[in-house]
Design a protein around this motif. Structure first.
Motif, PDB file in Angstrom:
ATOM      1  N   UNK A  10     -36.617 -24.017  62.828  1.00  0.00           N
ATOM      2  CA  UNK A  10     -37.543 -24.293  63.932  1.00  0.00           C
ATOM      3  C   UNK A  10     -37.817 -23.020  64.732  1.00  0.00           C
ATOM      4  N   UNK A  11     -36.767 -22.237  64.980  1.00  0.00           N
ATOM      5  CA  UNK A  11     -36.965 -20.967  65.685  1.00  0.00           C
ATOM      6  C   UNK A  11     -37.912 -20.053  64.906  1.00  0.00           C
ATOM      7  N   UNK A  12     -37.768 -20.041  63.578  1.00  0.00           N
ATOM      8  CA  UNK A  12     -38.644 -19.211  62.748  1.00  0.00           C
ATOM      9  C   UNK A  12     -40.084 -19.721  62.803  1.00  0.00           C
ATOM     10  N   UNK A  13     -40.252 -21.021  62.788  1.00  0.00           N
ATOM     11  CA  UNK A  13     -41.592 -21.604  62.871  1.00  0.00           C
ATOM     12  C   UNK A  13     -42.255 -21.245  64.200  1.00  0.00           C
ATOM     13  N   UNK A  14     -41.492 -21.338  65.285  1.00  0.00           N
ATOM     14  CA  UNK A  14     -42.034 -20.973  66.598  1.00  0.00           C
ATOM     15  C   UNK A  14     -42.372 -19.485  66.663  1.00  0.00           C
ATOM     16  N   UNK A  15     -41.518 -18.670  66.087  1.00  0.00           N
ATOM     17  CA  UNK A  15     -41.782 -17.233  66.055  1.00  0.00           C
ATOM     18  C   UNK A  15     -43.069 -16.948  65.284  1.00  0.00           C
ATOM     19  N   UNK A  21     -50.366 -15.561  67.261  1.00  0.00           N
ATOM     20  CA  UNK A  21     -51.181 -15.495  68.486  1.00  0.00           C
ATOM     21  C   UNK A  21     -51.048 -14.148  69.183  1.00  0.00           C
ATOM     22  N   UNK A  22     -50.435 -13.161  68.505  1.00  0.00           N
ATOM     23  CA  UNK A  22     -50.282 -11.789  69.008  1.00  0.00           C
ATOM     24  C   UNK A  22     -49.457 -11.697  70.280  1.00  0.00           C
ATOM     25  N   UNK A  23     -48.498 -12.611  70.454  1.00  0.00           N
ATOM     26  CA  UNK A  23     -47.594 -12.565  71.591  1.00  0.00           C
ATOM     27  C   UNK A  23     -46.758 -11.286  71.503  1.00  0.00           C
ATOM     28  N   UNK A  24     -46.786 -10.467  72.536  1.00  0.00           N
ATOM     29  CA  UNK A  24     -46.129  -9.157  72.515  1.00  0.00           C
ATOM     30  C   UNK A  24     -44.622  -9.264  72.314  1.00  0.00           C
ATOM     31  N   UNK A  25     -43.997 -10.230  72.962  1.00  0.00           N
ATOM     32  CA  UNK A  25     -42.549 -10.402  72.815  1.00  0.00           C
ATOM     33  C   UNK A  25     -42.191 -10.805  71.381  1.00  0.00           C
ATOM     34  N   UNK A  26     -42.974 -11.691  70.806  1.00  0.00           N
ATOM     35  CA  UNK A  26     -42.726 -12.119  69.420  1.00  0.00           C
ATOM     36  C   UNK A  26     -42.949 -10.958  68.457  1.00  0.00           C
ATOM     37  N   UNK A  53     -43.466 -17.093  56.789  1.00  0.00           N
ATOM     38  CA  UNK A  53     -42.264 -17.797  57.257  1.00  0.00           C
ATOM     39  C   UNK A  53     -40.992 -17.081  56.808  1.00  0.00           C
ATOM     40  N   UNK A  54     -40.987 -16.550  55.579  1.00  0.00           N
ATOM     41  CA  UNK A  54     -39.779 -15.861  55.092  1.00  0.00           C
ATOM     42  C   UNK A  54     -39.418 -14.671  55.984  1.00  0.00           C
ATOM     43  N   UNK A  58     -35.996 -14.335  58.266  1.00  0.00           N
ATOM     44  CA  UNK A  58     -35.163 -13.125  58.251  1.00  0.00           C
ATOM     45  C   UNK A  58     -34.924 -12.616  59.671  1.00  0.00           C
ATOM     46  N   UNK A  59     -35.943 -12.670  60.520  1.00  0.00           N
ATOM     47  CA  UNK A  59     -35.790 -12.213  61.911  1.00  0.00           C
ATOM     48  C   UNK A  59     -34.760 -13.060  62.644  1.00  0.00           C
ATOM     49  N   UNK A  60     -34.898 -14.385  62.595  1.00  0.00           N
ATOM     50  CA  UNK A  60     -33.956 -15.223  63.346  1.00  0.00           C
ATOM     51  C   UNK A  60     -32.540 -15.106  62.770  1.00  0.00           C
ATOM     52  N   UNK A  61     -32.420 -14.913  61.469  1.00  0.00           N
ATOM     53  CA  UNK A  61     -31.091 -14.701  60.872  1.00  0.00           C
ATOM     54  C   UNK A  61     -30.478 -13.409  61.395  1.00  0.00           C
ATOM     55  N   UNK A  62     -31.278 -12.345  61.441  1.00  0.00           N
ATOM     56  CA  UNK A  62     -30.774 -11.060  61.945  1.00  0.00           C
ATOM     57  C   UNK A  62     -30.412 -11.153  63.421  1.00  0.00           C
ATOM     58  N   UNK A  63     -31.167 -11.921  64.184  1.00  0.00           N
ATOM     59  CA  UNK A  63     -30.852 -12.099  65.602  1.00  0.00           C
ATOM     60  C   UNK A  63     -29.507 -12.808  65.802  1.00  0.00           C
TER      61      UNK A  63
END
Length: 180
Positions: A10-15, A21-26, A53-54, A58-63
């Protein structure tokens, strides 16, 4: 309580939605990917349309301190031979000293040499193990008296019940979500 693998999906989907949407934080979070580690804002924005999605998995796993999504999935699902256990048990605010060990056997021997009280918890950080106390466990947002600790034998690295460790992972993720 949510399954920890589902939580990260779910975190990956939200990211992915926020990146689209070009969110700077994301976009900045994409620097967790090795290929974008040194990317500036313009390069991150240019990479956004190709993010799938992959990549977000990977981002949320690394976090969470895992080197890949697959390794995160194995640990969170309770795979006994998971090659790493992430950094979710790292507490920056705890300010406590722990006994760190290179091997599980050394940590287990240390715990067995201790008096029965107070309870010690054998925890993991990536591929390392350390012994902590109740206060540290509580500082992570986990209940030191949770029955799942007894179910895993107070041993995160080699749990007697891997499903119980999965529930504790879920509780840790929920505690982290509450601080965000």
């Amino acid at each position: 309580m949510m399954d920890p693998v589902r939580e990260l999906k779910i975190r990956a989907e939200l990211l992915q939605t926020r990146v689209a949407s070009s969110d700077a934080e994301a976009l900045a979070r994409l620097r967790a990917l090795p290929e974008l580690r040194r990317a500036d804002e313009a390069a991150l924005a240019a990479a956004a349309p190709g993010i799938r999605r992959k990549h977000c998995l990977a981002v949320v796993a690394r976090e969470c301190g895992f080197t890949s999504w697959e390794r995160a999935r194995l640990a969170l699902e309770g795979e006994p031979g998971a090659p790493e256990l992430g950094t979710l048990l790292y507490g920056r605010d705890a300010g406590a000293l722990h006994h760190w060990f290179a091997t599980h056997d050394e940590a287990r021997a240390h715990i067995e040499a201790l008096p029965e009280a107070p309870r010690s918890y054998l925890l993991a950080y990536k591929r390392h193990v350390f012994v902590a106390d109740r206060a540290f466990v509580a500082s992570l947002g986990l209940d030191p008296d949770d029955p799942d600790w007894q179910a895993i034998g107070w041993d995160w690295a080699r749990p007697a019940d891997p499903a119980a460790r999965g529930r504790l992972y879920a509780k840790r993720l929920a505690a982290m979500r509450g601080k965000a």
